[in-house]
Design an enzyme around this catalytic site. Sequence first.
Site, mmCIF file in Angstrom:
data_model
loop_
_atom_site.group_PDB
_atom_site.id
_atom_site.type_symbol
_atom_site.label_atom_id
_atom_site.label_comp_id
_atom_site.label_asym_id
_atom_site.label_seq_id
_atom_site.Cartn_x
_atom_site.Cartn_y
_atom_site.Cartn_z
ATOM 1 N N GLU A 178 0.836 -1.191 0.000
ATOM 2 C CA GLU A 178 0.000 0.000 0.000
ATOM 3 C C GLU A 178 0.877 1.249 0.000
ATOM 4 O OE1 GLU A 178 -3.214 0.355 2.699
ATOM 5 O OE2 GLU A 178 -4.055 -1.611 2.208
ATOM 6 N N HIS B 51 -5.118 6.817 -0.957
ATOM 7 C CA HIS B 51 -4.475 5.528 -0.653
ATOM 8 C C HIS B 51 -4.426 4.685 -1.902
ATOM 9 C CE1 HIS B 51 -4.996 4.841 3.956
ATOM 10 N NE2 HIS B 51 -4.349 5.951 3.684
ATOM 11 N N HIS C 279 -4.501 0.709 -2.653
ATOM 12 C CA HIS C 279 -4.667 -0.652 -2.139
ATOM 13 C C HIS C 279 -4.361 -1.602 -3.298
ATOM 14 C CE1 HIS C 279 -7.701 0.556 1.292
ATOM 15 N NE2 HIS C 279 -6.525 1.155 1.403
ATOM 16 N N ASP D 219 -8.597 2.988 7.935
ATOM 17 C CA ASP D 219 -8.769 4.161 7.062
ATOM 18 C C ASP D 219 -9.909 5.039 7.577
ATOM 19 O OD1 ASP D 219 -6.788 3.146 5.443
ATOM 20 O OD2 ASP D 219 -8.159 2.402 3.888
HETATM 21 ZN ZN LIG Z 1 -6.174 2.372 3.022
#
Ligand SMILES: [Zn+2]
Length: 173
Positions: A37, A100, A102, A113
């Site tokens: 990530e 973010h 993923h 999150d």
């Molecule tokens: Zn995240």
Amino acid sequence: MSRSHHWITPCGGYALRLTAASWQQMDRECGRAEALETGGILVGHYTTDESTAVVAEALPPPKDSTRGRSWFRRGVAGLRGLLAKRWESQVRTYYVGEWHYHPASIVEPSGDDLVQMYGISADPRYRCREPIMLIVGQARDGDERPVRAFVFPQPEGHLEFEQRRGDAGPVSK
Ligand SMILES: [Zn+2]
């Protein structure tokens, strides 16, 4: 690119635009992250009628960020100075949220999150009561990267944006 970069919540209360530059920044960082990530802060502004958040930049992860295959903790190194510069620049921009990556083809905000975003929404130091979260995923062969967008207007609540169909593509400014 056929992707629409204009978004709106189903209630019509919140709208979001991503510049082509901010999308390219995320796309590049996602490509570098491979199986881990990553993420960073979103910098932008609200339109003068306050109807729309415009994401101008998606910054790379600060150097003190830490990450794994299913978690990411954004660091803070360098952000204070960087945000001060953006605030003082001719076109004033500021913190509007987080993005973010993923590494999956179906993306969901994690429990961590959500907790992070509720915290930012309630934290006076961010001066951002309606932070945005973008979650970008892994493209499957030949497909576009999946992306979802959320707004956190109050502590403990969030709304998901929908991509507006029929727009011509990324905004230039
Ligand atoms: Zn995240």
